[in-house]
Design a protein around this motif. Structure first.
Motif, PDB file in Angstrom:
ATOM      1  N   ALA A 295      -0.316  44.361  -0.950  1.00 51.08           N
ATOM      2  CA  ALA A 295      -1.120  44.178   0.240  1.00 51.08           C
ATOM      3  C   ALA A 295      -1.552  45.580   0.872  1.00 51.08           C
ATOM      4  CB  ALA A 295      -0.317  43.255   1.224  1.00 51.08           C
ATOM      5  N   GLU A 296      -0.511  46.418   0.767  1.00 51.03           N
ATOM      6  CA  GLU A 296      -0.873  47.622   1.370  1.00 51.03           C
ATOM      7  C   GLU A 296      -1.988  48.422   0.624  1.00 51.03           C
ATOM      8  OE1 GLU A 296      -0.690  50.929   4.245  1.00 51.03           O
ATOM      9  OE2 GLU A 296      -0.157  48.668   4.320  1.00 51.03           O
ATOM     10  N   LYS A 297      -1.846  48.373  -0.801  1.00 48.44           N
ATOM     11  CA  LYS A 297      -2.831  49.012  -1.439  1.00 48.44           C
ATOM     12  C   LYS A 297      -4.141  48.224  -1.456  1.00 48.44           C
ATOM     13  CE  LYS A 297      -3.560  50.254  -6.544  1.00 48.44           C
ATOM     14  NZ  LYS A 297      -2.981  50.317  -7.813  1.00 48.44           N
ATOM     15  N   GLN A 298      -4.007  46.927  -1.487  1.00 43.48           N
ATOM     16  CA  GLN A 298      -5.368  46.310  -1.208  1.00 43.48           C
ATOM     17  C   GLN A 298      -5.952  46.690   0.321  1.00 43.48           C
ATOM     18  OE1 GLN A 298      -6.842  44.457  -3.317  1.00 43.48           O
ATOM     19  NE2 GLN A 298      -8.626  44.455  -1.999  1.00 43.48           N
ATOM     20  N   ARG A 299      -5.179  47.069   1.271  1.00 43.27           N
ATOM     21  CA  ARG A 299      -5.675  47.360   2.372  1.00 43.27           C
ATOM     22  C   ARG A 299      -6.264  48.838   2.417  1.00 43.27           C
ATOM     23  NH1 ARG A 299      -4.137  50.637   6.448  1.00 43.27           N
ATOM     24  NH2 ARG A 299      -2.333  51.122   5.405  1.00 43.27           N
ATOM     25  N   ILE A 300      -5.553  49.691   1.688  1.00 41.27           N
ATOM     26  CA  ILE A 300      -6.085  51.203   1.433  1.00 41.27           C
ATOM     27  C   ILE A 300      -7.460  51.198   0.638  1.00 41.27           C
ATOM     28  CG2 ILE A 300      -5.526  53.313   0.605  1.00 41.27           C
ATOM     29  CD1 ILE A 300      -2.422  52.616   1.015  1.00 41.27           C
ATOM     30  N   THR A 302      -9.499  48.895   0.312  1.00 36.83           N
ATOM     31  CA  THR A 302     -10.641  48.242   1.163  1.00 36.83           C
ATOM     32  C   THR A 302     -11.097  49.353   2.205  1.00 36.83           C
ATOM     33  OG1 THR A 302      -9.838  45.965   1.114  1.00 36.83           O
ATOM     34  CG2 THR A 302     -11.115  46.606   2.781  1.00 36.83           C
ATOM     35  N   GLU A 303     -10.220  50.185   2.705  1.00 40.98           N
ATOM     36  CA  GLU A 303     -10.445  51.082   3.397  1.00 40.98           C
ATOM     37  C   GLU A 303     -11.279  52.339   2.842  1.00 40.98           C
ATOM     38  OE1 GLU A 303      -6.952  52.417   5.754  1.00 40.98           O
ATOM     39  OE2 GLU A 303      -6.992  50.559   6.704  1.00 40.98           O
TER      40      GLU A 303
END
Length: 874
Positions: A295-300, A302-303
């Protein structure tokens, strides 16, 4: 896991238990076979030895019954009473010993190849026929011959021959041989005893049966015991572990009560069970962490994508950046090595006459470089609004970037400012790559002082450098990601190879140049990964735009002149402009230059009137004013650039001249590679062809316009990706009638220019009705026109052509502005918009089609053939 009753046959066969049983069975079977073979061999050897010993004893007994000294006498004189008595003793011995044959022979010692029978006793029913005394027979085989020799010559006392093959129907047997010696100790003959091997075979078969039965019993007992033991000790614990791992694989949790604790008394198996339990616990923990990490990697990610979009759109990415400027063209690209990069470029107008260009490379990679890049870009652009020169902009930007630069980041910058009115380029370097300038058709690296990067230290000074660009000159600026692009063998692209790639690009369109350079870099690098950001910018200087709308004496640039194919009072934008200041009473004596911005997507062409020149206004130059052809990359190609006559720039062409009976026919033909550099060659060809008729300068200008537009169209769009191709230009002039035939042949993409002409002619039918003036395009394009200012500019005043072109006087309408006492009507604005649309969609072709007397097109043998006819005696 399925219950045992539901286990399929395939799974049962592949189960651990059966595999173990099968392996035990194989091992015991192999062991039994090896044991049987060894026992069989040893048993056979022992039994054969017993057979031989028994036969030798029988033979020795038989020898004791024969008088060896009389053997030769028996063979010479025949049998006597002693012979028959000995024969009876041998027959009795045969019966007692149960042998097949007892016979005595005298061997021919010359070659041991034959022998004579002395005594011969045969078992009844054996199938053998007794030999008579003196019967001679050849030795059966070499083995017998060798045994005979050894007995006679080497003193061998016992010999054995085993016969199993080539028996002619006889049973396998063993023949034991003992020498018969005379009283002198010499061998007089050989006593042979033959026994059949049936008893030996019976004994061996009995032995094999016993071994086989014992081995099978042992295998069965061992398999049963192993299955019971292994199932309890190994298979059952392993099965529990398999069930548990299968359950965990399905459920991925620890809710199931484990059966693996205290599973086996075997240390290794219990250790394996405990390891599985521990693995399940750690796997659950890892999966929880992995879910959070994903989830954190997906957020990163996306950012990063958002940052990439912000970074990309922070730089001008829609071209042309300045659509209202056709006096220069610029194109730039930035390809980051990672998700986001540290390179950047910028383009912005400082004022109406000065355009600023920035190419920069921030130290480092990733997010820190991207953040510093955005800061640097903002700082440089802000300082550009307050400073007057590139050096001053860089100095002030450096001071600002050095403030609170705790990470000691820096940025290399190339900053250039072009005065589009004069062509003067002023630039400064802050540790960046030197620019590459194209002048007179050749790209060369500019020798410049680099300076220090911005952000390294306070108080840095930078130096301005200047160069004056001529129309057609170009600037290529880049980052070290281009020159330091590496192959897998670590060889770099380097600056020399970059300059060579630019000179081989064969284009003056900035976008095509960048695409070809990038293709060369990609081809050089091959499979190696991109190491650094790649940023490139190309600026092409075309011609200065000047405003001269007040009708006063100016430089002769009619930048507001319109072309619409009619004189209906439309005011509008400057679609056709050029030097035309040698005018008199509305007659455009000069050759007004056509200038349209190249648009690769829409298919419009780069134009520019190239004329062979005249004494007054060749190539749009009048009164000796220096002029430059706006679309030629090499100003030296423009005829009459200083108001001189055409003879000073005329090339030598081979012109064929024949007499048709009705007059002379002149013709010229030449093939060359498409490109703007060769358009002037075609113009000069036609000028040389028309020279005997001394055509009116206005008609000659029309021919120049047509050639320029049509060849420009071929150069831009006939061949894919702007690749150059072969073009054939042919001209035929009927000197008597003045008819000039121009034929252009290319093998590019099929294209019918006459369709464009017909299309725009149809589109403009409605506008043609109700035109207020009597002039057509010729009134604006530099040919003879009778329209006054109101007909061309849409004004209601009485301005004449001289006011329209800025030569003298003041007008109500201004110099082509199209203004009057009233504001431009909505109808006029709509027409003006329509003309702008035509300019982007083949206006040059439409103009050319309306300026010739006829235009025909055909596609033949894979080639476009365009034939145009223009009478130059009009």
């Amino acid at each position: 896991m399925s219950s045992p009753g539901k286990v399929s046959f395939k799974k049962m066969v592949s189960s651990l238990t059966l595999r173990i049983a099968w392996n035990i069975l194989v091992i015991l079977a192999v062991f039994g076979l090896i044991s049987s073979f060894i026992g069989y061999w040893r048993f056979t050897e022992s039994l054969t030895r017993q057979y031989n010993d028994s036969a030798f004893r029988t033979g020795e007994t038989a020898v004791s019954l024969v008088n060896g000294d009389r053997i030769e006498e028996y063979l010479e004189k025949g049998p006597d009473d002693e012979y028959y008595q000995t024969k009876n003793y041998l027959d009795t011995l045969l019966e007692k010993q149960h042998v097949t044959l007892i016979y005595a022979i005298a061997v021919d010692t010359t070659d041991y190849g034959s022998f004579k029978s002395v005594f011969n006793s045969v078992e009844e029913g054996s199938g053998y026929t007794p030999w008579e005394l003196g019967y001679e027979r050849y030795t059966t085989n070499d083995e017998y011959r060798e045994k005979y020799r050894q007995i006679y010559e080497e003193g061998l006392t016992q010999a054995t021959v085993v016969r199993q093959d080539d028996l002619n129907g006889k049973v396998p047997h063993i023949t034991s041989m003992v020498p018969i010696n005379g009283s002198d100790g010499q061998v007089k003959g050989i006593m042979c005893v033959q026994r059949p091997m049936e008893e030996l075979d019976h004994g061996r078969r009995a032995y094999l049966r016993a071994i086989a039965i014992a081995t099978l019993i042992l295998i069965c007992v061992c398999v049963v015991m192993a299955l019971v033991l292994l199932t309890r000790v190994f298979v059952k614990p392993i099965r529990y572990m398999v069930e548990e791992t299968g359950r965990f694989a399905r459920e991925n949790d620890l809710s199931y009560e484990s059966r693996l604790s205290h599973l086996s008394s075997i240390t290794e198996l219990q250790f394996l069970a405990d390891s599985i339990d521990q693995m399940e616990k750690e796997t659950v923990t890892y999966m929880d962490r992995l879910t959070v990490a994903t989830a954190e990697k997906q957020r990163i990610t996306t950012e990063f994508e958002l940052a990439n979009n912000i970074q990309t759109h922070a730089m001008p990415d829609i071209f042309p950046v300045f659509p209202n400027h056709n006096d220069f063209e610029v194109y730039a690209t930035m390809q980051p090595a990672k998700e986001i990069g540290g390179d950047f470029y910028d383009l912005f107008m400082l004022d109406e006459k000065n355009v600023a260009m920035v190419v920069a490379d921030v130290s480092g990679k990733g997010i820190p470089a991207a953040l510093f890049m955005m800061i640097s870009k903002t700082v440089i652009k802000n300082q550009a609004g307050f400073s007057k020169s590139p050096a001053e902009i860089l100095e002030k930007s450096n001071e600002q970037l050095c403030e609170n630069n705790m990470e000691n980041m820096f940025v290399t910058v190339w900053l250039g400012i072009v005065n589009i009115a004069t062509g003067e380029l002023t630039y400064a370097l802050a540790g960046h790559e030197r620019p590459i300038i194209r002048h007179n058709g050749v790209w060369e690296l500019k020798d410049s002082r680099a300076g220090m990067p911005l952000g390294t230290m306070e108080g840095l000074k930078y130096r301005n450098e200047s160069i004056t660009l001529s129309p057609g000159d170009m600037i290529f600026e880049y980052t070290d990601g281009v020159t330091e692009a590496q192959r897998v063998d670590n060889e770099m692209f380097e600056t020399d190879r970059l300059v060579e790639a630019l000179n081989h690009s064969g284009s003056i369109v900035p976008k095509i140049i960048l695409e070809r350079v990038k293709a060369d870099v990609v081809s050089f690098v091959g499979e190696a990964e991109q190491f650094d950001d790649i940023t490139m910018m190309t600026f092409c200087y075309r011609r200065p735009e000047r405003d001269n709308t007040d009708g006063t004496q100016g430089d002769g640039l009619a930048d507001s002149a319109l072309i619409s194919g009619r004189a209906d009072g439309i005011g509008g934008s400057a679609l056709i402009s050029g030097r035309a200041d040698g005018l008199a009473e509305g007659s455009l004596e000069g050759s007004a230059g056509i200038s349209t911005t190249p648009d690769e997507m829409q298919g419009s062409t780069v134009g520019g009137i190239r004329t062979a020149g005249s004494d007054e206004t060749a190539a749009g130059v009048s009164d000796g004013i220096s002029g430059t052809d706006t679309s030629s990359p090499d100003p030296s190609m423009n005829a009459g650039a200083t108001g001189e006559s055409t003879s000073s720039v005329m090339r030598n062409f081979e012109i064929t001249e024949v007499d048709s009976g009705k007059g002379k026919i002149r013709s010229i033909r030449q093939s060359f590679t498409s490109g703007y550099d060769n358009i002037q060659v075609a113009v000069d060809m036609m000028a040389a062809l028309m020279e005997p008729l001394h055509p009116d300068k206005k008609l000659q200008a029309v021919v120049n316009i047509v050639i320029d537009e049509m060849l420009g169209n071929i150069d831009n769009y006939a061949y894919p990706a702007g690749e150059p191709g072969e073009v054939e230009v042919e001209g035929i002039l009927d000197v008597e009638t003045g008819d000039l035939i121009i034929r252009l042949v290319d093998s590019g993409i099929p294209f019918d220019p006459t369709e464009v002409v017909r299309h725009y002619a149809l589109d403009d039918n409605e506008s043609d009705s109700g035109s207020a003036g009597s002039s057509d395009v010729s009134a604006v394009a530099g040919t003879t026109g009778s329209a006054d200012a109101s007909a061309v500019a849409g004004a209601t005043g009485n301005a004449d052509a001289s006011g329209l072109n800025g030569t003298s006087g003041s007008t109500e309408a201004g110099a082509g502005v199209g203004s009057s006492d009233d504001k431009i009507s909505a109808d006029q604005a709509a027409k003006e918009k329509r003309i702008e649309e035509l300019a982007n969609k083949g206006l040059g072709i439409f103009i050319s089609g309306t300026r010739v007397d006829s235009m025909e097109y055909e596609r033949k043998d894979g080639k476009n053939i365009l034939t145009m006819v223009k009478n130059i005696k009009e």
